[in-house]
Design a protein around this motif. Structure first.
Motif, mmCIF file in Angstrom:
data_model
loop_
_atom_site.group_PDB
_atom_site.id
_atom_site.type_symbol
_atom_site.label_atom_id
_atom_site.label_comp_id
_atom_site.label_asym_id
_atom_site.label_seq_id
_atom_site.Cartn_x
_atom_site.Cartn_y
_atom_site.Cartn_z
ATOM 1 N N ARG A 396 58.039 64.363 105.244
ATOM 2 C CA ARG A 396 58.468 63.864 103.929
ATOM 3 C C ARG A 396 58.014 64.796 102.808
ATOM 4 N N LYS A 397 56.915 65.503 103.045
ATOM 5 C CA LYS A 397 56.400 66.436 102.055
ATOM 6 C C LYS A 397 56.894 67.862 102.290
ATOM 7 N N GLY A 398 57.741 68.036 103.306
ATOM 8 C CA GLY A 398 58.281 69.354 103.590
ATOM 9 C C GLY A 398 57.366 70.254 104.398
ATOM 10 N N ASP A 399 56.302 69.691 104.936
ATOM 11 C CA ASP A 399 55.364 70.470 105.741
ATOM 12 C C ASP A 399 55.779 70.386 107.210
ATOM 13 N N TYR A 400 56.862 71.046 107.541
ATOM 14 C CA TYR A 400 57.443 70.934 108.881
ATOM 15 C C TYR A 400 56.605 71.658 109.928
ATOM 16 N N THR A 401 55.905 72.692 109.539
ATOM 17 C CA THR A 401 55.090 73.436 110.496
ATOM 18 C C THR A 401 53.986 72.557 111.076
ATOM 19 N N ASN A 402 53.235 71.900 110.210
ATOM 20 C CA ASN A 402 52.151 71.043 110.696
ATOM 21 C C ASN A 402 52.678 69.773 111.352
ATOM 22 N N ALA A 403 53.825 69.284 110.901
ATOM 23 C CA ALA A 403 54.443 68.137 111.570
ATOM 24 C C ALA A 403 54.800 68.507 112.999
ATOM 25 N N ARG A 405 53.319 70.678 114.818
ATOM 26 C CA ARG A 405 52.079 70.759 115.589
ATOM 27 C C ARG A 405 51.619 69.380 116.050
ATOM 28 N N ASP A 406 51.804 68.354 115.206
ATOM 29 C CA ASP A 406 51.432 66.996 115.616
ATOM 30 C C ASP A 406 52.291 66.521 116.786
ATOM 31 N N ILE A 407 53.589 66.748 116.706
ATOM 32 C CA ILE A 407 54.464 66.346 117.808
ATOM 33 C C ILE A 407 54.141 67.154 119.062
ATOM 34 N N THR A 408 53.834 68.416 118.894
ATOM 35 C CA THR A 408 53.459 69.255 120.034
ATOM 36 C C THR A 408 52.194 68.728 120.708
ATOM 37 N N SER A 422 59.971 72.581 117.229
ATOM 38 C CA SER A 422 60.555 73.156 116.022
ATOM 39 C C SER A 422 61.149 72.039 115.173
ATOM 40 N N ILE A 423 60.589 71.861 113.986
ATOM 41 C CA ILE A 423 61.074 70.835 113.054
ATOM 42 C C ILE A 423 61.478 71.510 111.758
ATOM 43 N N ASN A 424 62.582 71.065 111.192
ATOM 44 C CA ASN A 424 63.047 71.600 109.916
ATOM 45 C C ASN A 424 63.682 70.487 109.098
ATOM 46 N N ALA A 425 64.197 70.857 107.930
ATOM 47 C CA ALA A 425 64.768 69.866 107.021
ATOM 48 C C ALA A 425 65.965 69.153 107.614
#
Length: 513
Positions: A396-403, A405-408, A422-425
């Motif tokens: 929601r804050k656009g921090d897809y890289t760390n998101a 990592r959480d899913i990973t 890999s997460i993106n907008a």
């Protein structure tokens, strides 16, 4: 005090309190004798803990109904019609199942308020620092349980939270005393029972958690049946996610994730020669991942979560509901959750349906060995959910890289082999949604998730399912009142008996109309 509570908690019978909002919750107990000492207070709190065993709550209706109502399961041709009205979206204000959830949660709230009414009398009588500390701890636990009960009421009976309109949306009936209405909190606007705003309702929950945070001092213990610091933080994280406060959701989920006592249950590392840690979590209701579970024994337990998915009679399985094909298709070949969650069997129906059934609720092995089938200890808070909360808030804050990592991190504990996410907008919502289904399947989250995302669904008929309901199309519910559309039954109707009380100020939901 905590050791005493832990030992005798599972053996205490439920307190006989009525759930009506306008009645004193402990009619069976003389008011002047109910809670006089710290020991009395401890016994009373044990009873509140025991109330969470109810089959109306996590071991039954509160967990099952939201997910059966959603797009996760199909009713089998020939089923018993258990919860059929909910599955068909034929939920009226006189629905006994949803009304039972309402009553069970307000019963707990009433008992919590009763405790707080008499806590000052107990505190005035204490003569030692130890008793004071024990009473403080009990207050913290009761504040948490009242906040949790209200959080569940809000989830089921209120619209999704929109910060822009929450102060004009209907919330729940807030009570801070078991006595007369004039003793109620600042959140009451009149002497009649009324629904506070959604904003005030959530604030009431947060205020209670703030009080719990002051007094809950216990760190996490494996599969704890009582309230610890990480449990308070876990509910904070969930509530802030629902309130769209992404920073706070990240802050509190991080506190839980960084608790060294907690660890995701590995689906590939062996607990024993026959089970992985993940499998053991479901077969024995124990894991370092469990933040809070409802403790059962063979003489004191709640409902049977797995019954409608299995209905085993020692010869055949006759499930009322089977997993949706699209859910089964979500799991990749190296996702070890699949085999731990589902098992393909040929049912005992005349049509001989062969299908993967939900086996993670087959039952606690110790209870199963005693002939108590499909009864599991509910696990309302697990570490996995906190990773999902943090990942969604980061997206929601656009921090897809760390998101990612959480899913990973979550998938590394569940997959035989895994590299990265890999997460993106463009794909974040689908990624989060799918992962919540895989991880939290039939744990009571799906209807709330769809509601807060404004998403609907369409059921497509599958093999040997009931015709009525199998082609249902449900339009998503927008959480903004000014532009609201979609099916009103994402929000359960207020029980009709509450609306029928003479002089009531309780307003109905759209689903009541």
């Amino acid at each position: 005090m905590k050791k005493i509570k832990h030992i005798i908690f599972v053996a205490v019978a439920l307190l006989t309190a009525v759930s009506c909002l306008d009645k004193y919750p402990q009619d069976a107990i003389p008011a002047d004798k109910a809670i006089n000492t710290v020991d009395d207070a401890n016994q009373f709190v044990i009873g509140i803990y025991a109330s969470w065993k109810s089959s109306a709550l996590y071991s039954g209706l509160l967990t099952l109904l939201p997910d059966i109502q959603s797009d996760l399961v199909y009713a089998v041709d020939g089923y018993s019609n258990t919860y059929g009205d909910v599955w068909r979206w034929e939920i009226h204000s006189d629905n006994s199942s949803t009304a039972t959830v309402w009553a069970a949660l307000y019963k707990i709230i009433g008992d919590c308020n009763f405790f707080f009414d008499y806590e000052p009398r107990v505190r005035a009588s204490v003569t030692s620092d130890t008793d004071t500390e024990n009473l403080d701890e009990l207050c913290g636990e009761v504040h948490f349980m009242r906040s949790l009960a209200y959080a569940e009421l809000i989830k089921c009976f209120c619209e999704a939270y929109d910060p822009a309109t929450a102060d004009t949306e209907l919330g729940v009936i807030l009570q801070s005393s078991a006595k007369e209405p004039e003793r109620f909190s600042k959140y009451h606007r009149t002497s009649n029972f009324v629904r506070s705003s959604l904003k005030d309702s959530y604030q009431f929950v947060l205020d209670g958690l703030a009080e719990a945070e002051k007094y809950i001092l216990y760190d996490e213990v494996i599969s704890a049946p009582y309230i610890c610091k990480s449990l308070v933080n876990a509910l904070y994280a969930r509530i802030y996610l629902y309130m769209q406060n992404w920073d706070k959701a990240i802050e509190y989920s991080t506190k839980v994730i960084e608790d060294d006592a907690l660890k995701l249950a590995s689906a590939k590392d062996k607990y024993s020669s026959t089970e992985t840690f993940y499998e053991y979590m479901w077969s024995h209701d124990a894991a370092y991942e469990i933040i809070w579970r409802i403790g059962f024994t063979e003489t004191s337990y709640g409902g049977a979560l797995g019954r409608v998915f299995l209905n085993y009679n020692y010869m055949y399985y006759s499930p009322d509901y089977v997993p949706a094909q699209w859910v089964l298709d979500l799991y990749s070949d190296n996702d070890l959750r699949y085999d731990a969650t589902f098992k393909t069997v040929t049912t005992g129906y005349s049509h001989g349906l062969t299908w993967p059934l939900l086996f993670k609720y087959n039952g606690n092995q110790a209870l199963y060995d005693k002939g108590i089938l499909h009864v599991c200890m509910p696990k309302p808070f697990r570490l996995a959910e906190q990773y999902l909360i943090r990942a969604e808030a980061r997206c929601r804050k656009g921090d897809y890289t760390n998101a990612g990592r959480d899913i990973t991190t979550l998938r590394e504990s569940r997959y035989s082999t895994y590299s990265s996410t890999s997460i993106n907008a463009a794909n974040w919502l689908q990624t989060i949604s799918d992962e919540r289904v895989r991880e939290l399947y039939m744990e009571g989250f799906r209807l709330q998730d769809l509601k807060r995302w404004g998403m609907g669904f369409t059921r497509v008929p599958q093999s040997n399912t009931v015709k009525e309901g199998s082609s249902l199309k449900v339009k998503g519910r927008n959480c903004t009142a000014a532009t609201r559309a979609g099916d009103p039954l994402f929000v359960w109707p207020i029980p009709q008996h509450e609306l029928n009380v003479p002089g009531t100020g309780v307003k109905p939901n759209d689903s009541n109309k």
